[in-house]
Design a protein around this motif. Structure first.
Motif, mmCIF file in Angstrom:
data_model
loop_
_atom_site.group_PDB
_atom_site.id
_atom_site.type_symbol
_atom_site.label_atom_id
_atom_site.label_comp_id
_atom_site.label_asym_id
_atom_site.label_seq_id
_atom_site.Cartn_x
_atom_site.Cartn_y
_atom_site.Cartn_z
ATOM 1 N N ARG A 1 44.807 44.490 31.823
ATOM 2 C CA ARG A 1 45.358 45.855 31.022
ATOM 3 C C ARG A 1 44.711 47.062 31.709
ATOM 4 N NH1 ARG A 1 44.207 42.482 26.372
ATOM 5 N NH2 ARG A 1 42.430 43.735 26.067
ATOM 6 N N THR A 2 44.061 46.850 32.795
ATOM 7 C CA THR A 2 43.448 48.100 33.441
ATOM 8 C C THR A 2 43.943 48.505 34.705
ATOM 9 O OG1 THR A 2 41.682 46.887 34.803
ATOM 10 C CG2 THR A 2 41.089 47.394 32.244
ATOM 11 N N PRO A 3 43.984 49.668 35.233
ATOM 12 C CA PRO A 3 44.462 50.106 36.411
ATOM 13 C C PRO A 3 43.826 49.285 37.555
ATOM 14 C CG PRO A 3 43.910 52.176 35.023
ATOM 15 C CD PRO A 3 43.133 50.924 34.449
ATOM 16 N N ALA A 4 42.526 49.025 37.347
ATOM 17 C CA ALA A 4 41.927 48.438 38.413
ATOM 18 C C ALA A 4 42.612 46.965 38.682
ATOM 19 C CB ALA A 4 40.730 47.975 38.041
ATOM 20 N N TYR A 5 43.132 46.248 37.598
ATOM 21 C CA TYR A 5 44.058 45.095 37.954
ATOM 22 C C TYR A 5 45.118 45.381 38.748
ATOM 23 C CZ TYR A 5 47.193 41.299 37.053
ATOM 24 O OH TYR A 5 48.262 40.093 37.244
ATOM 25 N N GLN A 6 45.871 46.391 38.520
ATOM 26 C CA GLN A 6 47.037 46.987 39.167
ATOM 27 C C GLN A 6 46.640 47.351 40.670
ATOM 28 O OE1 GLN A 6 50.236 46.441 37.981
ATOM 29 N NE2 GLN A 6 49.363 46.057 35.963
ATOM 30 N N ASP A 7 45.692 47.729 41.019
ATOM 31 C CA ASP A 7 45.137 48.243 42.024
ATOM 32 C C ASP A 7 44.853 46.965 43.091
ATOM 33 O OD1 ASP A 7 45.271 50.890 41.788
ATOM 34 O OD2 ASP A 7 43.200 50.937 41.216
ATOM 35 N N LEU A 8 44.532 45.873 42.356
ATOM 36 C CA LEU A 8 44.113 44.585 43.082
ATOM 37 C C LEU A 8 45.177 43.726 43.250
ATOM 38 C CD1 LEU A 8 41.473 42.648 43.708
ATOM 39 C CD2 LEU A 8 41.841 41.578 41.621
ATOM 40 N N ALA A 9 46.118 43.902 42.438
ATOM 41 C CA ALA A 9 47.516 43.162 42.683
ATOM 42 C C ALA A 9 48.361 43.771 43.570
ATOM 43 C CB ALA A 9 47.990 43.240 41.017
ATOM 44 N N ASN A 10 47.870 44.900 43.990
ATOM 45 C CA ASN A 10 48.838 45.567 45.135
ATOM 46 C C ASN A 10 47.900 45.741 46.385
ATOM 47 O OD1 ASN A 10 51.541 46.474 43.947
ATOM 48 N ND2 ASN A 10 50.156 46.995 42.308
ATOM 49 N N SER A 11 47.177 44.938 46.647
ATOM 50 C CA SER A 11 46.198 44.940 48.002
ATOM 51 C C SER A 11 45.953 43.159 48.403
ATOM 52 C CB SER A 11 44.843 45.369 47.521
ATOM 53 O OG SER A 11 44.129 44.375 46.647
ATOM 54 N N ASN A 12 45.512 43.317 49.482
ATOM 55 C CA ASN A 12 45.117 41.878 49.921
ATOM 56 C C ASN A 12 44.110 41.373 48.874
ATOM 57 O OD1 ASN A 12 46.020 43.240 52.349
ATOM 58 N ND2 ASN A 12 44.398 42.363 53.667
ATOM 59 N N GLY A 13 43.274 41.976 48.143
ATOM 60 C CA GLY A 13 42.882 40.974 47.290
ATOM 61 C C GLY A 13 43.291 40.383 45.874
ATOM 62 N N GLU A 14 44.807 40.566 45.942
ATOM 63 C CA GLU A 14 45.439 39.891 44.891
ATOM 64 C C GLU A 14 45.333 38.477 44.921
ATOM 65 O OE1 GLU A 14 50.335 39.440 43.399
ATOM 66 O OE2 GLU A 14 49.876 40.437 45.303
ATOM 67 N N THR A 15 44.711 37.845 46.005
ATOM 68 C CA THR A 15 44.422 36.417 46.008
ATOM 69 C C THR A 15 43.356 36.002 45.470
ATOM 70 O OG1 THR A 15 43.627 36.855 48.446
ATOM 71 C CG2 THR A 15 45.824 36.026 48.376
ATOM 72 N N GLN A 16 42.603 37.022 44.935
ATOM 73 C CA GLN A 16 41.386 36.621 44.286
ATOM 74 C C GLN A 16 41.859 36.130 42.890
ATOM 75 O OE1 GLN A 16 38.803 39.916 43.804
ATOM 76 N NE2 GLN A 16 38.791 40.418 46.050
ATOM 77 N N LEU A 17 42.860 36.337 42.329
ATOM 78 C CA LEU A 17 43.284 35.908 41.292
ATOM 79 C C LEU A 17 43.375 34.539 40.886
ATOM 80 C CD1 LEU A 17 46.266 38.593 40.576
ATOM 81 C CD2 LEU A 17 43.784 38.602 39.725
ATOM 82 N N LEU A 18 43.557 33.737 42.166
ATOM 83 C CA LEU A 18 43.604 32.185 42.354
ATOM 84 C C LEU A 18 42.319 31.553 41.943
ATOM 85 C CD1 LEU A 18 46.238 30.761 43.089
ATOM 86 C CD2 LEU A 18 46.331 33.162 43.925
ATOM 87 N N ALA A 19 41.116 32.607 41.818
ATOM 88 C CA ALA A 19 39.914 32.073 41.487
ATOM 89 C C ALA A 19 40.295 31.222 39.873
ATOM 90 C CB ALA A 19 38.801 33.000 41.487
#
Length: 404
Positions: free
Chosen positions: A96-114
């Protein structure tokens, strides 16, 4: 948000799921003691009854090993589930944070696969707990296999959906993937997640006596395993090209060794499949084939382990992020290779060397080799405790550094 927080973990990253993964992996390392040292005739794995019988009839050394193994499994499983539940709670808030949206729109989106990676480990850890601590479980285990496969299928679908979101974004919109930030093996995390699903999916193939269950297990584990292999090959080749151009991203340096745990879970998957083919479909694999197969895996793992340690040492990673004041959630990626080497060495020693009479079981040579596997295990226990204190304690100072 301020960089200076009460503790580094207060600045949440999905990579903290790797803390749960590492603890779960350490529970598996303790299970290796029981798997290879406790007799379990007629079964591919030891169960509660086998362990109690061995404790009652074994000598002091075996009794000590059993106590250490059971205590280690219980402690590491507790740490795993504690970390997993904390991560799931934090992850829901993080979305629910802006940090999530930033992550989801960057190379780092694959971190969610953890997240699916840790969830798959949770199912594996739960099964080990059942085998070791629940009397009579083997009598109903055939009824549990379908539920386990449904759980792994659900986790696998979750992982595929996350991968689909990422690939759908970067492959349909030009310029959204930063190649200059692809200079690590961080993009192999989705492959690791898929292969963790695969190795769990393969368990019924190794343990079930029902051909249909074994067949479904073989098919499902093959799909997720080779999906992971395909993704890993593409991600590794493109990442290595970027690393040659731009050097290795410092905070993501530990990912250079992600190939080590990826090969361990794939190796165990293939061994489970081979056993299932032998039991249910009368297809046989010679002990020498397992020796060659496992030796090849260990060889590749050692190469990537040396490569990763070389880069990390030259970058001064340990001095800053493990023994120093800096923190990065990506540091938990250091635990996986050590755990994976400990587990794979146990398989190589017992299923490779001992099975081919190259080393006598419980001989001096056997214990010298096994000591190497245990050394990796002990080192990773110390590392997990150290990282937990750094990230979840309340240091007087320290800066949370996000992994790229």
């Amino acid at each position: 948000m301020s960089q200076h927080l009460a503790r580094p973990a207060d600045r949440y990253s999905p990579l903290y799921f790797l803390a749960a993964l590492g603890a779960g992996g350490l529970a598996v390392t303790f299970f290796m003691f029981l798997l290879f040292w406790v007799p379990h005739p007629g079964r591919p794995v030891p169960i509660f009854e086998d362990i109690m019988a061995a404790f009652a009839t074994g000598g002091p050394a075996l009794q000590t090993a059993i106590v250490v193994a059971m205590a280690g499994i219980a402690a590491m499983a507790f740490l795993h589930f504690k970390s997993l539940f904390w991560n799931l709670s934090q992850y829901r808030a993080f979305k629910r944070t802006p940090a999530y949206q930033d992550l989801a729109n960057s190379n780092g989106e694959t971190q969610l696969l953890a997240m699916p990676l840790a969830l798959a480990m949770a199912v594996n850890a739960g099964f080990i707990l059942g085998l070791v601590f629940v009397p009579g479980l083997w009598g109903i285990v055939e009824y549990l296999f379908p539920f386990a496969m449904v759980a792994f299928l659900a986790i696998g679908i979750l992982a595929l959906r996350m991968i689909g979101d990422f690939l759908g974004r970067v492959l349909t919109k030009g310029g959204v993937f930063d190649v200059t930030a692809h200079n690590s093996f961080a993009q192999l995390l989705p492959a690791f997640s898929l292969t963790m699903v695969a190795v769990g999916f393969a368990a019924p193939a190794a343990m079930s006596t029902t051909p249909l269950i074994a067949g479904i297990s073989l098919i499902g584990s093959t799909f997720f395993g080779f999906a992971g292999i395909l993704y890993a090959v593409v991600a590794a080749v493109t990442a290595f090209n970027s690393m040659l151009h731009y050097g290795t991203a410092r905070e993501s340096g530990p990912t250079l060794m992600i190939v080590v745990p990826l090969l361990t879970v794939l190796g165990i998957m293939f061994l489970r499949q081979s056993h299932g083919l032998h039991v249910s479909f009368d297809a046989h694999t010679a002990a020498a084939d397992n020796l060659v197969f496992l030796t090849r895996i260990v060889a590749v793992q050692v190469i990537f382990l040396l490569l990763g340690l070389l880069v990390l040492r030259r970058q001064g990673y340990f001095a800053d992020f493990v023994f120093g004041s800096k923190t990065s959630p990506g540091s938990y990626a250091l635990v996986c290779p050590g755990v994976a080497m400990s587990v794979m060495l146990q398989f190589w020693i017992n299923k490779g060397l001992v099975a081919n009479a190259l080393v006598a079981k419980f001989s001096t040579g056997y214990w010298v080799l096994t000591a190497v596997a245990i050394a990796f295990q002990v080192a990773m226990i110390v590392l997990v405790l150290r990282l937990n204190r750094q990230h979840f304690g309340r240091p007087a100072s320290g800066t949370a550094v996000p992994a790229e």
